[in-house]
Design a protein around this motif. Structure first.
Motif, mmCIF file in Angstrom:
data_model
loop_
_atom_site.group_PDB
_atom_site.id
_atom_site.type_symbol
_atom_site.label_atom_id
_atom_site.label_comp_id
_atom_site.label_asym_id
_atom_site.label_seq_id
_atom_site.Cartn_x
_atom_site.Cartn_y
_atom_site.Cartn_z
ATOM 1 N N MET A 253 0.845 -1.193 0.000
ATOM 2 C CA MET A 253 0.000 0.000 0.000
ATOM 3 C C MET A 253 0.880 1.242 0.000
ATOM 4 O O MET A 253 1.843 1.325 0.777
ATOM 5 N N ALA A 254 0.585 2.165 -0.888
ATOM 6 C CA ALA A 254 1.374 3.393 -0.969
ATOM 7 C C ALA A 254 1.096 4.274 0.245
ATOM 8 O O ALA A 254 -0.024 4.324 0.768
ATOM 9 N N ARG A 255 2.154 4.954 0.710
ATOM 10 C CA ARG A 255 2.021 5.839 1.872
ATOM 11 C C ARG A 255 1.349 7.131 1.445
ATOM 12 O O ARG A 255 1.699 7.739 0.431
ATOM 13 N N ILE A 256 0.344 7.590 2.191
ATOM 14 C CA ILE A 256 -0.318 8.865 1.928
ATOM 15 C C ILE A 256 0.531 9.960 2.554
ATOM 16 O O ILE A 256 0.730 10.008 3.783
ATOM 17 N N SER A 257 1.110 10.809 1.734
ATOM 18 C CA SER A 257 2.058 11.812 2.207
ATOM 19 C C SER A 257 1.361 13.112 2.563
ATOM 20 O O SER A 257 0.473 13.582 1.863
ATOM 21 N N GLN A 258 1.723 13.667 3.681
ATOM 22 C CA GLN A 258 1.259 14.988 4.084
ATOM 23 C C GLN A 258 2.486 15.807 4.453
ATOM 24 O O GLN A 258 3.314 15.362 5.244
ATOM 25 N N GLY A 259 2.679 16.994 3.903
ATOM 26 C CA GLY A 259 3.847 17.797 4.186
ATOM 27 C C GLY A 259 5.027 17.315 3.383
ATOM 28 O O GLY A 259 4.912 17.017 2.195
ATOM 29 N N ASP A 260 6.231 17.179 4.040
ATOM 30 C CA ASP A 260 7.466 16.756 3.383
ATOM 31 C C ASP A 260 7.326 15.342 2.832
ATOM 32 O O ASP A 260 6.933 14.409 3.530
ATOM 33 N N ALA A 261 7.626 15.193 1.547
ATOM 34 C CA ALA A 261 7.543 13.862 0.920
ATOM 35 C C ALA A 261 8.677 12.955 1.342
ATOM 36 O O ALA A 261 8.684 11.762 1.042
ATOM 37 N N LEU A 262 9.684 13.518 2.036
ATOM 38 C CA LEU A 262 10.821 12.743 2.562
ATOM 39 C C LEU A 262 11.567 11.986 1.469
ATOM 40 O O LEU A 262 11.987 10.847 1.654
ATOM 41 N N THR A 263 11.707 12.634 0.332
ATOM 42 C CA THR A 263 12.494 12.018 -0.737
ATOM 43 C C THR A 263 13.989 12.126 -0.449
ATOM 44 O O THR A 263 14.802 11.470 -1.091
ATOM 45 N N VAL A 264 14.325 12.973 0.522
ATOM 46 C CA VAL A 264 15.699 13.103 1.013
ATOM 47 C C VAL A 264 15.658 12.859 2.514
ATOM 48 O O VAL A 264 14.766 13.371 3.202
ATOM 49 N N PRO A 265 16.571 12.062 3.098
ATOM 50 C CA PRO A 265 16.546 11.793 4.538
ATOM 51 C C PRO A 265 16.508 13.079 5.359
ATOM 52 O O PRO A 265 17.285 14.009 5.118
ATOM 53 N N TYR B 27 38.746 9.624 27.339
ATOM 54 C CA TYR B 27 40.115 9.542 26.829
ATOM 55 C C TYR B 27 40.254 10.254 25.486
ATOM 56 O O TYR B 27 41.333 10.244 24.890
ATOM 57 N N GLY B 28 39.149 10.837 25.018
ATOM 58 C CA GLY B 28 39.214 11.585 23.770
ATOM 59 C C GLY B 28 38.424 10.995 22.626
ATOM 60 O O GLY B 28 38.342 11.603 21.555
ATOM 61 N N LEU B 29 37.829 9.806 22.823
ATOM 62 C CA LEU B 29 37.018 9.210 21.763
ATOM 63 C C LEU B 29 35.590 9.724 21.892
ATOM 64 O O LEU B 29 34.949 9.574 22.935
ATOM 65 N N ILE B 30 35.099 10.342 20.832
ATOM 66 C CA ILE B 30 33.757 10.902 20.818
ATOM 67 C C ILE B 30 32.865 10.051 19.916
ATOM 68 O O ILE B 30 33.241 9.734 18.787
ATOM 69 N N THR B 31 31.696 9.695 20.401
ATOM 70 C CA THR B 31 30.722 8.983 19.585
ATOM 71 C C THR B 31 29.411 9.761 19.611
ATOM 72 O O THR B 31 29.066 10.396 20.615
ATOM 73 N N ALA B 32 28.699 9.722 18.493
ATOM 74 C CA ALA B 32 27.425 10.426 18.382
ATOM 75 C C ALA B 32 26.446 9.566 17.596
ATOM 76 O O ALA B 32 26.846 8.736 16.771
ATOM 77 N N THR B 33 25.161 9.766 17.868
ATOM 78 C CA THR B 33 24.107 9.033 17.162
ATOM 79 C C THR B 33 23.039 10.013 16.698
ATOM 80 O O THR B 33 22.573 10.842 17.480
ATOM 81 N N VAL B 34 22.664 9.904 15.440
ATOM 82 C CA VAL B 34 21.643 10.774 14.857
ATOM 83 C C VAL B 34 20.628 9.903 14.119
ATOM 84 O O VAL B 34 20.996 8.918 13.473
ATOM 85 N N VAL B 35 19.358 10.281 14.219
ATOM 86 C CA VAL B 35 18.283 9.544 13.552
ATOM 87 C C VAL B 35 17.744 10.386 12.393
ATOM 88 O O VAL B 35 17.527 11.594 12.530
ATOM 89 N N PHE B 36 17.529 9.730 11.270
ATOM 90 C CA PHE B 36 16.946 10.357 10.082
ATOM 91 C C PHE B 36 15.695 9.572 9.686
ATOM 92 O O PHE B 36 15.574 8.386 9.980
ATOM 93 N N LYS B 37 14.790 10.251 8.992
ATOM 94 C CA LYS B 37 13.629 9.583 8.415
ATOM 95 C C LYS B 37 13.563 9.901 6.926
ATOM 96 O O LYS B 37 13.936 10.999 6.502
ATOM 97 N N SER B 38 13.083 8.923 6.156
ATOM 98 C CA SER B 38 12.893 9.164 4.729
ATOM 99 C C SER B 38 11.865 8.190 4.191
ATOM 100 O O SER B 38 11.498 7.211 4.871
ATOM 101 N N ASP B 39 11.402 8.472 2.987
ATOM 102 C CA ASP B 39 10.551 7.515 2.296
ATOM 103 C C ASP B 39 11.390 6.268 1.988
ATOM 104 O O ASP B 39 12.596 6.360 1.756
ATOM 105 N N GLN B 40 10.761 5.120 2.010
ATOM 106 C CA GLN B 40 11.493 3.875 1.776
ATOM 107 C C GLN B 40 12.167 3.845 0.404
ATOM 108 O O GLN B 40 13.168 3.165 0.220
#
Length: 266
Positions: A1-13, A26-39
């Motif tokens: 089933m196709a997703r019904i889009s409202q607002g940003d089509a999320l064609t780019v993450p 000790y100087g090691l930095i780690t980071a985590t970021v979440v993105f959403k996009s259309d499949q």
């Protein structure tokens, strides 16, 4: 089933609000970021290994790995992990080392003991030795020790039952110390340089101009007699970690030092 889009089509993450940021101390930095996009969207801009972290103040971190979860609404939830070295630590070229020490006992031949030839209170004592009354062709020192010559020569064992604490003994338990540690570096030449130093020694705990032991363990490792270096780089293992290199190493300590002709200085 196709997703019904409202607002940003999320064609780019699209980066989601917030994120995680961690410093290992000790100087090691780690980071985590979440993105959403259309499949059906292209994810190359965020899942590209080595892409920069979008969080403020973390642009020195690069993408290390990612996971993608697809939901029933036709969205892709992309979680990207980033890693880097704090620019304030060693100019961002490597983290500070993390080191552990192992102190144990190992079996060694009794004749290698530092007190073996010590006078009066030693184990076998100094030469000359006297003719043995137990084995007439041999010579004995302290504690029933026997040698092939009055001047020493080959040690033949403890053969006098009158010295029961030494009789028949051939080995003793000697202390053995080793240091194991690791650090991360962004410099590709560092791992290769350290690998080439395996089997070489140091008097300070530094190899390739990197202090690989903490100062609280000492800063001088040289024998009082003979000025022999006491630290040997025994092992180096390297693995990729994002765009960084994780360097694991082992350093062995020898209280008698290492002979330079066999183990040259790094």
């Amino acid at each position: 089933m196709a997703r019904i889009s409202q607002g940003d089509a999320l064609t780019v993450p699209l980066q989601q609000p917030g994120g995680k940021f961690a410093d290992d101390g000790y100087g090691l930095i780690t980071a985590t970021v979440v993105f959403k996009s259309d499949q059906s969207a292209s994810l190359g801009s965020v899942v590209n290994r080595g892409s920069s972290c979008p969080l403020a103040g973390a642009s020195f971190c690069d993408a290390h790995k990612y996971t993608i979860a697809y939901d029933s609404l036709g969205l892709a939830n992309i979680t990207v992990d980033y890693v880097g070295i704090d620019p304030a630590i060693n100019s961002g070229t490597r983290t500070n080392v993390q080191v552990g020490v192992s102190q144990g006992l190992t079996s060694e031949h009794i004749s290698t003991h530092t007190n073996f030839f010590t006078a009066s209170t030693g184990i076998a004592g100094p030469t000359p030795y006297t003719a043995s009354t137990i084995v007439t062709t041999e010579f004995n020192g302290l504690n029933g020790s026997h040698f092939e010559k009055a001047t020493g020569g080959k040690f033949l064992g403890f053969k006098d039952p009158a010295s029961p604490l030494y009789y028949g003994k051939t080995n003793y338990l000697a202390p053995q110390t080793s240091f194991s540690g690791f650090f991360y570096t962004s410099t590709s030449g560092t791992p290769k340089a350290l690998v080439e130093l395996v089997g070489k020694t140091s008097a300070t705990g530094s190899f390739n101009s990197i202090a690989m032991l903490p100062s609280y363990m000492g800063t001088s490792f040289v024998t009082a007699t003979g000025s022999r270096n006491q630290l040997l780089l025994a092992q180096v293992n390297v693995e990729d970690f994002g765009l960084l290199y994780k360097v694991n190493y082992e350093i062995r300590y020898n209280r008698d030092g290492y002979v330079a002709a066999v183990y040259p200085t790094a």
